[in-house]
Structures are given as C-alpha cells and as structure tokens.
Motif scaffolding. Structure first.
Motif, mmCIF file in Angstrom:
data_model
loop_
_atom_site.group_PDB
_atom_site.id
_atom_site.type_symbol
_atom_site.label_atom_id
_atom_site.label_comp_id
_atom_site.label_asym_id
_atom_site.label_seq_id
_atom_site.Cartn_x
_atom_site.Cartn_y
_atom_site.Cartn_z
ATOM 1 N N GLU A 171 69.747 36.349 36.847
ATOM 2 C CA GLU A 171 68.304 36.546 36.935
ATOM 3 C C GLU A 171 67.916 37.170 38.274
ATOM 4 O OE1 GLU A 171 66.340 33.017 35.767
ATOM 5 O OE2 GLU A 171 64.547 34.086 35.093
ATOM 6 N N GLU A 219 72.458 32.265 32.123
ATOM 7 C CA GLU A 219 71.189 31.558 31.980
ATOM 8 C C GLU A 219 70.500 31.967 30.684
ATOM 9 O OE1 GLU A 219 72.151 33.549 34.526
ATOM 10 O OE2 GLU A 219 70.916 33.175 36.311
ATOM 11 N N SER A 228 72.741 25.221 32.287
ATOM 12 C CA SER A 228 73.224 25.600 33.618
ATOM 13 C C SER A 228 74.741 25.478 33.609
ATOM 14 C CB SER A 228 72.621 24.692 34.700
ATOM 15 O OG SER A 228 73.099 23.379 34.512
ATOM 16 N N GLU A 277 67.438 23.890 29.065
ATOM 17 C CA GLU A 277 67.950 25.037 29.833
ATOM 18 C C GLU A 277 69.401 24.782 30.174
ATOM 19 O OE1 GLU A 277 65.860 26.247 33.208
ATOM 20 O OE2 GLU A 277 63.988 26.673 32.127
#
Lengths: 317, 289
Positions: free
Chosen positions: A80, A176, A56, A54
């Motif tokens: 999000e 994201e 960031s 993921e």
C-alpha cells in the motif's frame, strides 16, 4: 530456407519432449516450494492473521538471508505504501528471478544435446541416413546450434510464464486486503517476458563459443564426448594458471556461460532491494561492449567451421 | 553418359591401401555388382562415391558432381541403402516421411505411403520398434519414392529372412529399375543377386580385378566337370575336386573346341560368380560362400 526450417523441425522432433518436460519438473518443484512457504514451513514463514476482517502477515526472520525471501518480504510488508513505479520495478525484479532455475535447465539440457548430436548419429550409424539426404553439413550444424540457442528457449518460455503467474497469484493471496488487483496490474510479467526474449536472443551469441565447442567435440570424440568437452578446457585453465599465473581462459569460459544478457542473472548475489533484479533493455546489451563477446564470436565461428569439417569427413564410429 | 565415372582411386589408411587404383563405371541401364571379400575395399569405394570419404588421388564423378565437395547437391539424385538399419530410431515413421518430403525435392511422399500400406508397417510406430525386415522395407519405400538415377546398395539384405530378401530384389527390379537408371550393389550373398546383374566388378586388394558384363562371362568362361584322369583340352584357371568329379574353369577356350575334345563323362556349364571369383583370385582355394 525451406530446408533450414525443416531441419529446425527435425531438431524440434528430437528435443521437444525433453525441453518441455524438464522445465515442467522444475516448475512443479517451484510450486511445491511455494506451497510449502505459504503453508508455513520452510525457512521463510508466513502467518495469516484475521483480525477485524483484515489480513496481516508475519514473516519469520530466518527468511532474511534468502534473496527471494527478502524480495517477497519487501513486497508483502508494504504494498500500500509503495508507489506504482516502485511496485512495478520490484515486481519485475521478482518476476525476473523466477526464470533463473529455468535458464540453468535450458543450459544443461542444451549442453547435453550438443555433446550428443554428432556423436549419437555416428554411434547408431544414422549419420549415413542423414548424409544420404540432400542436406549440407553446414546447414545441419547451423540448424543444431540455432535450435538449441534460440528455439529451445521458446519452449521454456511457456513454463516460465506459468511459474510467474503462479507466484503472482500466490502473492495476491498474501498481500494486504484490496491490494491484490494492484499487485497484478503491476506484476511485471509482460515486461519480464519481453526481457527474457531479448535476453535469449543476445545470449545465443554469448554462448556461441561454448555451444560450438560442444558440437566440435561431439563430432570429434570416438567416445565420452562429455569427458573431453570438460577435460580439455579444464586442462588449459590449469596449464595457463601454472605457466602464467593468469586466468584469461577461465574468465573467457565464465563470461560465455554467464548468461549475463538474461534478466535476473546479473542480480545474483546482489541485494534485490538495491538495484533489484529489474533489468533495463540497455543492460541486456552491455555484453556488446565487452571484448570477450567479440572474441567469443570469432572463436565460436572457428569451432563451428571445425564441426562442419568433422561432419563432412567423419562417419560411423 | 556415365552415372558413375571413377578412375585410379587411391585411399590409404595407415599401412593399408584400401583403394589402389580402383576403376569403376556405372551407366544407365546397368545393375553392377561389386563383388569381393571383406577388406577388399568395397565399402571404401562406395563411401567415396557417396561423398563420405576423401580420396588420396584419382578422379571421381557421380552424375557430373564431385561427391565430397558437392554431396548435398549430388544426393538429390542418389539413393542409398546400407547394410544395417540406419534410419533414426527415435523418429516415428510418419515423422521420417515428412522430414524426407521436406528436405528432398525428388521425394514423392504419396508413393512412399502407398508402398508402406502394402506392408505391416504402421506410420504411428517408432522406427526403433520395427523388426529388421520392416526397417529395410521402410527404407526401401523411402528410396523407391525418390526419383534418383543412381541407387547404391551396400549389403542391403544382410541379416534378413529369406522371404524379405527375395521380395527386396523383386521390388527393386519391378518398382525402381529402368533403362535410365543405374544400380550399384555390393553383397556377400553373390548367388542371391547374380541373376539380376547386368555387369560385375570383382574387387581384390583395392583394385578392380575383373570388370565384365554378365553376358561376356558366359562367352568367356567355361566350367568343365570331368572325372579324374580325363585329358584336359587346355590349361585351366583352377581345378577343384567335388563329389561329381573335378571342376575346371577355363577362360578364352571356345565352347565348341571344348565339346569336341570332351570325354563322355564331361559336362560343360557356365561358372557362377562365386566360382569364377575364387578361380581368379585364389585358384587353389575352396569356393567362397
């Protein structure tokens, strides 16, 4: 009407290169600037961290003072957790900030073109050729104004769209994971383009007195039209200030150069997280309620009439 | 019906009277030469009838239009070539042709293109790269493709090579001129055009000093070249010494009368325009040009 369209085409032939290339140069600068940001140098720093697949992002605090930087930061930190409406508003606001440099490019190039239009044709004597055609001075002057006020911005619009898409794609790579598509769907590009179109339509009337003044000076000055175009209003502003301590002339000029109808312009100096640079169509027409707007129309039409008269009686320098 | 009708035109620039009661008529089938030195008011007169200048007084109509008030409408029927290149240098030849085709209802672009194909001018070239001669050829091609009853030429061959000059007037005569059209031409090179003129106007200090047909000049004026000391049959307008003897110019003296009294060495001829101009304006000065 056919003649008028031909005159617009004539203006197009004279100016299309400069109106295509100047925004492209600015666009190239934006790309370089954007890539530099994404590359991690400059005052605003992004860092991509790959942990557990993921991404960031870290944003350097130095970006905090920069309006664009804060807008980016606001978007990037939490796509999000933002509602669709909010995201659209923010993205439209951001998209409306992108054309700002292009507005100024258009303005500067147009002012330059207006100051040159009647002066150059008198200097190289081509005015004798233009006047040997069955075209009236009124048509000539109006076509020059209409082209720079309303047609030339359309040339810029393509480049603005490219710049907006570039920034959108850049953001999609930074937000994201999985949020890229959502960002694109709410990118606000179309809304922004529509508002820019409406903005330029209105702005043509707002800048009328300034543009018409430039044509007038171009038709009047024997040399250095640019110097005269600046010196005369500047002197008036100074004289008014000394004599009456007022600033009505200055505020008139500022109003008509403000490009206030163009989306994004009103947000300069404001917090993009507050109202943001998002504009409603209603806001673009606010100028109509300002007496300066109507006074500008009258003054502008007067200047245009003067320019038509000068075109009629002045020939080669 | 006259194409150009000018009566008593006056135009003052400061202390200078550029036009001082100037009269001019151009009728169909006429090629009128406007002859005069610099500062005689030729350009002011042309500018007035092209709708470029306001006049202080006088009445002027060109094809029944007031030039200054109805320039756009009038220029549908008037073609014009100036003394220097006035075509916009930033345009390509093809763009220029398209522009004229779009704004000029009487312009035949096919005819212009056809005329250009006989020259070395390529349509993808910019006007700025054309030589002076080509520039005039291009302007001529545009003008000749306009169906206009009046053609105004202001020193059109200034600075041109001799070949281009000859071609220029040949083309005008062959491809433009007919009995329905009129031409008004000014030039310093009087000799170059005098054989094509039907009429001439001598301009001096803003006035038309002499307005006459070329045929009348041959009737009215005679040049006598004689050796010094010969008795003169009448008082001449002017006398000028040359290698061949003294040239006298007479007006209103019958050719037969003159021949009868002529000494064996005397030669009679018709004065050319330059000689006549000088004889009328400055009888004791040298010949212009």
């Amino acid at each position: 009407m056919n003649t008028f369209i031909s005159l617009l085409k004539r203006e197009w032939l004279e100016y299309y290169r400069v109106f295509m290339w100047s925004p492209i140069v600015v666009f190239a600068l934006i790309v370089i600037f954007g890539l530099t940001l994404a590359g991690g140098s400059g005052s605003l720093q992004f860092e991509r961290v790959d942990s557990q697949n993921e991404r960031s992002i870290q944003i350097d605090a130095q970006g905090g003072d920069d309006a664009l930087g804060r807008a980016l930061a606001g978007l990037l930190l939490d796509v999000e957790g933002t509602t669709d409406t909010e995201l659209s508003a923010r993205m439209t606001g951001l998209m409306n900030l992108i054309p700002l440099p292009f507005y100024y490019v258009w303005l500067v190039v147009s002012l330059y073109g207006l100051l040159a239009c009647l002066h150059n044709e008198r200097r190289d004597r081509s005015v004798l050729f233009w006047k040997s055609m069955p075209v009236s001075d009124l048509q000539t002057i109006v076509s020059k104004f209409a082209f720079l006020a309303w047609i030339a911005p359309l040339l810029t619009l393509g480049v603005i769209l490219a710049a907006q898409l570039f920034v959108t794609v850049l953001l999609m790579t930074l937000v994201e994971q999985g949020m890229g598509t959502r960002l694109l769907l709410h990118s606000g590009v179309l809304m922004s383009l529509l508002q820019i179109l409406v903005g330029f339509l209105m702005n043509g009337f707002v800048v009328l007195p300034v543009f018409a003044w430039c044509i007038l000076v171009s038709g009047w000055a024997k040399s250095m039209p640019m110097m005269w175009a600046f010196a005369v209003p500047l002197s008036l502003v100074v004289v008014e200030n000394i004599m009456t301590d007022g600033d009505r002339i200055a505020s008139f000029i500022v109003f008509h150069l403000s490009m206030a109808s163009l989306p994004g312009m009103s947000s300069i100096g404001e917090d993009p997280f507050g109202k943001g640079a998002a504009t409603t169509f209603a806001e673009q027409f606010v100028v109509l309620g300002d007496a300066q707007f109507w006074l500008g129309l009258v003054v502008g039409l007067g200047f245009l009439a003067g320019a038509v008269y000068l075109r009629r009686v002045r020939n080669e320098i | 019906m006259s194409i150009v009708q000018a009566k008593g035109l006056v135009k003052q620039y400061g202390d200078v009277r550029a036009l001082d009661g100037f009269d001019l008529t151009v009728k169909p089938g006429q090629i009128v030469g406007l002859i005069g030195p610099n500062g005689s008011g030729k350009t002011t007169a042309l500018n007035a009838l092209l709708g470029l200048n306001n006049l202080d007084s006088g009445s002027l109509s060109v094809l029944d239009k007031k030039p200054m008030l109805q320039r756009a409408k009038m220029m549908q029927s008037v073609a014009y070539i100036a003394d220097t290149g006035i075509l916009p240098s930033w345009m390509k030849v093809s763009e220029l042709l398209k522009y004229v085709a779009a704004v000029h209802p009487k312009f035949n672009i096919v005819r212009a293109q056809e005329m250009l194909s006989r020259t070395e001018i390529r349509q993808n070239k910019r006007v700025s790269v054309l030589s002076k001669g080509m520039h005039v050829q291009l302007h001529l091609a545009i003008v000749l493709a306009i169906d206009a009853p009046l053609l105004v030429l202001d020193e059109p061959t200034l600075g041109l090579d001799i070949v281009y000059r000859q071609q220029f007037y040949d083309t005008i005569l062959n491809d433009y001129f007919n009995e329905q059209r009129g031409i008004l031409v000014t030039t310093h090179e009087v000799r170059e055009i005098e054989h094509i003129l039907t009429d001439v106007v001598f301009m001096h200090r803003g006035k038309a000093m002499l307005t006459t047909s070329m045929a009348d000049i041959a009737e009215k004026y005679i040049k006598l070249t004689a050796t010094n000391g010969d008795p003169l049959p009448a008082t001449p307008l002017s006398a000028r010494k040359t290698l061949a003897g003294t040239e006298y110019i007479f007006d209103n003296v019958g050719r037969a009368d003159l021949s009868a009294q002529l000494s064996p060495n005397g030669v009679l001829s018709t004065p050319n325009l330059a000689e006549l101009f000088v004889a009328l304006v400055e009888p004791n000065q040298g010949v212009m040009q």
